[in-house]
Design a protein around this motif. Structure first.
Motif, PDB file in Angstrom:
ATOM      1  N   LEU A 216       6.284   2.297  -2.852  1.00  0.00           N
ATOM      2  CA  LEU A 216       5.026   2.185  -3.587  1.00  0.00           C
ATOM      3  C   LEU A 216       4.051   1.230  -2.903  1.00  0.00           C
ATOM      4  O   LEU A 216       2.842   1.475  -2.890  1.00  0.00           O
ATOM      5  N   ASP A 217       4.566   0.158  -2.320  1.00  0.00           N
ATOM      6  CA  ASP A 217       3.700  -0.758  -1.574  1.00  0.00           C
ATOM      7  C   ASP A 217       2.962  -0.020  -0.460  1.00  0.00           C
ATOM      8  O   ASP A 217       1.791  -0.294  -0.180  1.00  0.00           O
ATOM      9  N   ALA A 218       3.670   0.924   0.166  1.00  0.00           N
ATOM     10  CA  ALA A 218       3.089   1.652   1.297  1.00  0.00           C
ATOM     11  C   ALA A 218       2.212   2.829   0.865  1.00  0.00           C
ATOM     12  O   ALA A 218       1.255   3.175   1.570  1.00  0.00           O
ATOM     13  N   HIS A 219       2.505   3.426  -0.295  1.00  0.00           N
ATOM     14  CA  HIS A 219       1.885   4.714  -0.601  1.00  0.00           C
ATOM     15  C   HIS A 219       1.163   4.810  -1.939  1.00  0.00           C
ATOM     16  O   HIS A 219       0.505   5.835  -2.204  1.00  0.00           O
ATOM     17  N   ALA A 220       1.262   3.813  -2.797  1.00  0.00           N
ATOM     18  CA  ALA A 220       0.683   3.945  -4.142  1.00  0.00           C
ATOM     19  C   ALA A 220      -0.796   4.309  -4.103  1.00  0.00           C
ATOM     20  O   ALA A 220      -1.268   5.101  -4.935  1.00  0.00           O
ATOM     21  N   ALA A 221      -1.534   3.755  -3.162  1.00  0.00           N
ATOM     22  CA  ALA A 221      -2.979   4.003  -3.112  1.00  0.00           C
ATOM     23  C   ALA A 221      -3.313   5.472  -2.895  1.00  0.00           C
ATOM     24  O   ALA A 221      -4.368   5.945  -3.338  1.00  0.00           O
ATOM     25  N   GLY A 222      -2.402   6.200  -2.239  1.00  0.00           N
ATOM     26  CA  GLY A 222      -2.668   7.606  -1.957  1.00  0.00           C
ATOM     27  C   GLY A 222      -1.916   8.571  -2.841  1.00  0.00           C
ATOM     28  O   GLY A 222      -1.993   9.786  -2.629  1.00  0.00           O
ATOM     29  N   MET A 223      -1.220   8.072  -3.840  1.00  0.00           N
ATOM     30  CA  MET A 223      -0.429   8.929  -4.710  1.00  0.00           C
ATOM     31  C   MET A 223      -1.268   9.504  -5.843  1.00  0.00           C
ATOM     32  O   MET A 223      -2.222   8.874  -6.310  1.00  0.00           O
ATOM     33  N   LEU A 228       2.676   8.901  -9.544  1.00  0.00           N
ATOM     34  CA  LEU A 228       2.747   7.442  -9.690  1.00  0.00           C
ATOM     35  C   LEU A 228       3.235   7.066 -11.092  1.00  0.00           C
ATOM     36  O   LEU A 228       4.033   6.130 -11.248  1.00  0.00           O
ATOM     37  N   SER A 229       2.784   7.789 -12.098  1.00  0.00           N
ATOM     38  CA  SER A 229       3.216   7.507 -13.461  1.00  0.00           C
ATOM     39  C   SER A 229       4.715   7.710 -13.621  1.00  0.00           C
ATOM     40  O   SER A 229       5.412   6.868 -14.203  1.00  0.00           O
ATOM     41  N   TYR A 230       5.235   8.815 -13.097  1.00  0.00           N
ATOM     42  CA  TYR A 230       6.675   9.075 -13.180  1.00  0.00           C
ATOM     43  C   TYR A 230       7.465   8.035 -12.383  1.00  0.00           C
ATOM     44  O   TYR A 230       8.500   7.535 -12.849  1.00  0.00           O
ATOM     45  N   ALA A 231       6.989   7.706 -11.192  1.00  0.00           N
ATOM     46  CA  ALA A 231       7.726   6.792 -10.311  1.00  0.00           C
ATOM     47  C   ALA A 231       7.840   5.397 -10.894  1.00  0.00           C
ATOM     48  O   ALA A 231       8.839   4.695 -10.678  1.00  0.00           O
ATOM     49  N   THR A 232       6.825   4.964 -11.624  1.00  0.00           N
ATOM     50  CA  THR A 232       6.777   3.586 -12.114  1.00  0.00           C
ATOM     51  C   THR A 232       7.267   3.445 -13.555  1.00  0.00           C
ATOM     52  O   THR A 232       7.199   2.361 -14.130  1.00  0.00           O
ATOM     53  N   GLU A 233       7.787   4.512 -14.109  1.00  0.00           N
ATOM     54  CA  GLU A 233       8.124   4.543 -15.536  1.00  0.00           C
ATOM     55  C   GLU A 233       9.059   3.419 -15.971  1.00  0.00           C
ATOM     56  O   GLU A 233       8.935   2.886 -17.074  1.00  0.00           O
ATOM     57  N   HIS A 234       9.999   3.041 -15.103  1.00  0.00           N
ATOM     58  CA  HIS A 234      10.991   2.028 -15.481  1.00  0.00           C
ATOM     59  C   HIS A 234      10.717   0.654 -14.862  1.00  0.00           C
ATOM     60  O   HIS A 234      11.573  -0.230 -14.928  1.00  0.00           O
ATOM     61  N   LEU A 235       9.548   0.492 -14.288  1.00  0.00           N
ATOM     62  CA  LEU A 235       9.169  -0.823 -13.787  1.00  0.00           C
ATOM     63  C   LEU A 235       8.597  -1.658 -14.938  1.00  0.00           C
ATOM     64  O   LEU A 235       8.345  -1.154 -16.028  1.00  0.00           O
ATOM     65  N   THR A 236       8.391  -2.930 -14.682  1.00  0.00           N
ATOM     66  CA  THR A 236       7.821  -3.800 -15.712  1.00  0.00           C
ATOM     67  C   THR A 236       6.359  -3.421 -15.947  1.00  0.00           C
ATOM     68  O   THR A 236       5.705  -2.827 -15.071  1.00  0.00           O
ATOM     69  N   PRO A 237       5.830  -3.755 -17.097  1.00  0.00           N
ATOM     70  CA  PRO A 237       4.406  -3.465 -17.347  1.00  0.00           C
ATOM     71  C   PRO A 237       3.502  -4.057 -16.267  1.00  0.00           C
ATOM     72  O   PRO A 237       2.503  -3.432 -15.871  1.00  0.00           O
ATOM     73  N   HIS A 242       0.043  -3.136 -11.579  1.00  0.00           N
ATOM     74  CA  HIS A 242      -0.256  -3.475 -10.187  1.00  0.00           C
ATOM     75  C   HIS A 242      -0.409  -2.226  -9.328  1.00  0.00           C
ATOM     76  O   HIS A 242      -1.393  -2.067  -8.584  1.00  0.00           O
ATOM     77  N   TYR A 243       0.557  -1.308  -9.440  1.00  0.00           N
ATOM     78  CA  TYR A 243       0.517  -0.120  -8.592  1.00  0.00           C
ATOM     79  C   TYR A 243      -0.559   0.869  -9.022  1.00  0.00           C
ATOM     80  O   TYR A 243      -1.205   1.505  -8.184  1.00  0.00           O
ATOM     81  N   ARG A 244      -0.775   0.974 -10.312  1.00  0.00           N
ATOM     82  CA  ARG A 244      -1.799   1.903 -10.784  1.00  0.00           C
ATOM     83  C   ARG A 244      -3.206   1.421 -10.448  1.00  0.00           C
ATOM     84  O   ARG A 244      -4.117   2.214 -10.277  1.00  0.00           O
TER      85      ARG A 244
END
Length: 247
Positions: A216-223, A228-237, A242-244
């Motif tokens: 995500l650090d490398a690619h979130a900006a282009g996702m 991105l929503s599915y990938a980050t579902e289990h991360l902290t708020p 941050h990634y969104r």
């Protein structure tokens, strides 16, 4: 059940007994079979998945040509039953003691032929089969074929490639998934976006959260938003925000 009764025609007959016309209407809507939708033209007879699996279980040991006949049916539930049967045959052929490599090869070839002629052609069919048929075969073999599938324009071939790697993730090997996800980020079709995000999420859950966040650090900006929503579902708020915010 005698061997002479293990036929595609008998499977179709058993499915017809538990088919429901009202369910058929619901399933055709649910799986987007209308003009221009991803499941355009698919035919349902109204058999729910648990019933389909129950029918298939009664036909364990059916010959591969009979399974292939089911996969060529225009009826969705026939194809699903064929895939459930193929999964079972692959599982039995892949057992560590006395693994039948030649039978495995035949199953993989039959499955890939069905994929290429457009018979594994909805998300439930892909998700119920790719990791169970192709996954065991390619776990310890070169995976060039998956990259060939991912390079096709076909939505279903691309999803097969990616969902096959779920078997690798479960074995602790995320490398192929990450490479395929990177290649497929530009495909903004909803069912590819969901698959990309889902597989990335599973890497974070099952292998190492740091691998997910590194991607995500490398690619979130282009996702895309969905991936991105599915990938980050289990991360902290905080991590999700941050990634969104990078899009």
């Amino acid at each position: 059940m005698g061997e002479s009764e293990l036929t595609a025609a008998a499977v179709r007959a058993e499915l017809a007994k538990v088919a429901d016309a009202a369910d058929a209407i619901h399933l055709q809507r649910f799986f987007k079979t209308g003009p221009g939708e991803y499941g355009e033209g698919d035919v349902f007879i109204g058999v729910r998945v648990p019933q389909t699996r129950k029918v298939a279980k009664a036909f364990a040991g059916i010959a591969l040509p009979e399974i292939d006949e089911l996969l060529d049916s225009e009826v969705h539930e026939h194809r699903l039953a064929g895939l459930v049967l193929l999964n079972d045959r692959m599982a039995k052929a892949s057992r560590k003691r006395g693994a039948d490599v030649e039978l495995q090869r035949r199953i993989v070839e039959l499955y890939l032929a069905a994929v290429r002629r457009g018979r594994v052609n909805n998300w439930d069919l892909v998700d119920a089969s790719a990791e169970f048929v192709l996954g065991p075969w390619y776990l310890d073999r070169p995976r060039d074929l998956l990259f060939e599938l991912a390079a096709q324009e076909s939505l279903w071939e691309r999803r097969v490639a990616l969902l096959t790697t779920f078997a690798f993730i479960k074995a602790g090997d995320p490398a192929t998934t990450l490479e395929l996800c990177e290649r497929l980020l530009v495909d903004r079709r909803d069912l590819i976006q969901k698959a990309v995000g889902w597989m990335l999420r599973e890497i974070g859950k099952r292998v190492d959260a740091a691998i997910l966040t590194g991607f995500l650090d490398a690619h979130a900006a282009g996702m895309g938003r969905t991936a991105l929503s599915y990938a980050t579902e289990h991360l902290t708020p905080e991590q999700r925000a941050h990634y969104r915010a990078q899009r």
